[in-house]
Design an enzyme around this catalytic site. Structure first.
Site, PDB file in Angstrom:
ATOM      1  N   LYS A 152       0.816  -1.206   0.000  1.00 18.38           N
ATOM      2  CA  LYS A 152       0.000   0.000   0.000  1.00 18.38           C
ATOM      3  C   LYS A 152       0.855   1.264   0.000  1.00 18.38           C
ATOM      4  O   LYS A 152       0.357   2.345  -0.337  1.00 18.38           O
ATOM      5  CB  LYS A 152      -0.954  -0.004   1.191  1.00 18.38           C
ATOM      6  CG  LYS A 152      -2.015  -1.099   1.154  1.00 18.38           C
ATOM      7  CD  LYS A 152      -2.918  -0.955  -0.060  1.00 18.38           C
ATOM      8  CE  LYS A 152      -3.982  -2.043  -0.143  1.00 18.38           C
ATOM      9  NZ  LYS A 152      -5.000  -1.932   0.889  1.00 18.38           N
ATOM     10  N   ASP A 153       2.137   1.166   0.365  1.00 17.54           N
ATOM     11  CA  ASP A 153       3.020   2.322   0.247  1.00 17.54           C
ATOM     12  C   ASP A 153       3.086   2.773  -1.201  1.00 17.54           C
ATOM     13  O   ASP A 153       3.054   3.969  -1.504  1.00 17.54           O
ATOM     14  CB  ASP A 153       4.429   1.973   0.727  1.00 17.54           C
ATOM     15  CG  ASP A 153       4.521   1.723   2.218  1.00 17.54           C
ATOM     16  OD1 ASP A 153       3.472   1.589   2.872  1.00 17.54           O
ATOM     17  OD2 ASP A 153       5.655   1.646   2.734  1.00 17.54           O
TER      18      ASP A 153
END
Length: 351
Positions: free
Chosen positions: A43-44
């Site tokens: 998700k980064d």
């Protein structure tokens, strides 16, 4: 190497070959370890892509506010980005959110809005999204990434993650990825099918998820499962779907830690279980699995014997033989639900 920002360390995650958990038929499983990202997950990449695109087109203004509904890794990624780039971050979550996530985002200065009233089915996803809509009306210069429906989610993985993977593993036969928001599997597969048309994409989801139109049920794994088809999921880029049950995904995650030294999250365990099943059916295949996050967030859950036993999952792991490497491989040959062709509306064509 010196970086000007923590955000420059997002990406370039390692790929690790499984050595002990193999089917012994010449197949090979390679795991891309997204837990090596600075906030601990794939998700980064997603969050940074959505925020960067919103900055460039003016949807997110300097000193603006990012508002998102989350109970996990997206919140951690946005909190990190907000701290690094000077945005206020308001995260809408619910009482089921893990303590590890709450502590992480709070340490980075994010604000939390807790939705305490579930919907008629006991879920919090829709009530959380309603709260986000209200906050967007109340907070000036606010931006909602909307990870389930924002096309910049999938585009980030199509343009960046897929290219990175092809640089690391130029030739492979199968991509196995958790479904989640639909963003990384759809984006990766979109590029892979253009560059390597023979690659088969297997989407792994929780048994009970409605992402592909199956009936909604109940599941305990985090990082998988949704009560509706997410806007970022492009089923035409997914060849097969494997619905994995809690004990299969969690049992696999535990065996990856104890047999390979890989501490990964619950969705990664499910994805590797799906990859092992596909490896059994495809002797000699080279299979790449995306492990979305690290296992440190789950030490009090799927890696905790008492937590598993209280929920009856430990008993199912033991009954299925998933508490030994040999038992795991046998279970992957005969899963609770086999992978099947992706359901498609009548007349829908493959890419």
């Amino acid at each position: 190497m010196i970086h000007d920002s923590v955000l420059e360390t997002v990406g370039r995650t390692p790929v690790v070959r499984l050595n002990r958990l193999t089917m012994g038929n010449g197949s090979e499983i390679l795991v891309k370890m997204e837990g090596f990202n600075p906030a601990g997950s794939i998700k980064d990449r997603t969050a940074l892509g959505m925020v960067t695109r919103a900055e460039s087109d003016g949807r997110l203004k300097p000193d603006g506010t990012i508002v998102e509904s989350t109970s996990g890794n997206m919140g951690k990624a946005l909190a990190m980005i907000g701290a690094a780039r000077g945005y206020r971050v308001v995260l809408v979550t619910d009482p089921k959110a893990p303590r590890s996530m709450i502590e992480f985002v709070s340490a980075l200065g994010a604000e939390l809005e807790i939705v305490r009233t579930p919907d008629e089915n006991g879920g919090y996803q829709e009530p959380r999204r309603r709260r986000v809509r209200r906050l967007m009306e109340e907070i000036p210069d606010s931006f909602w990434p909307d990870q389930y429906n924002n096309p910049d989610n999938a585009s980030t993985h199509a343009e960046i993650t897929a290219r990175e993977l092809l640089d690391e593993v130029p030739e492979f036969d199968v991509l196995v990825a958790a479904v989640g928001t639909g963003g990384h599997i759809s984006g990766l597969s979109r590029t892979l099918k253009r560059e390597r048309p023979g690659v088969v994409t297997v989407g792994v989801d929780a048994d009970g998820s409605a992402a592909f139109g199956y009936p909604v049920g109940h599941w305990a794994m985090r990082g998988l499962g949704i009560a509706w088809p997410p806007g970022n999921l492009s089923p035409e880029y997914v060849d097969r779907v494997h619905l994995v049950r809690d004990h299969e995904g969690m049992g696999t995650g535990r065996m990856l830690a104890r047999s390979e030294g890989l501490l990964v999250g619950e969705s990664a365990g499910a994805a590797v279980f799906g990859a092992l099943h596909h490896a059994h059916l495809a002797p000699g295949a080279r299979i790449v699995v995306v492990a979305p996050d690290a296992g440190v967030n789950y030490l009090g859950e799927s890696f905790d014997d008492a937590w598993l036993r209280e929920r009856g999952i430990a008993q199912r792991i033991e009954a299925a033989g998933l508490d030994t490497p040999r038992g795991l491989l046998a279970a992957a040959r005969r899963p609770s639900r086999r992978a099947e062709p992706t359901p498609r509306p009548a007349g829908a064509a493959r890419p």
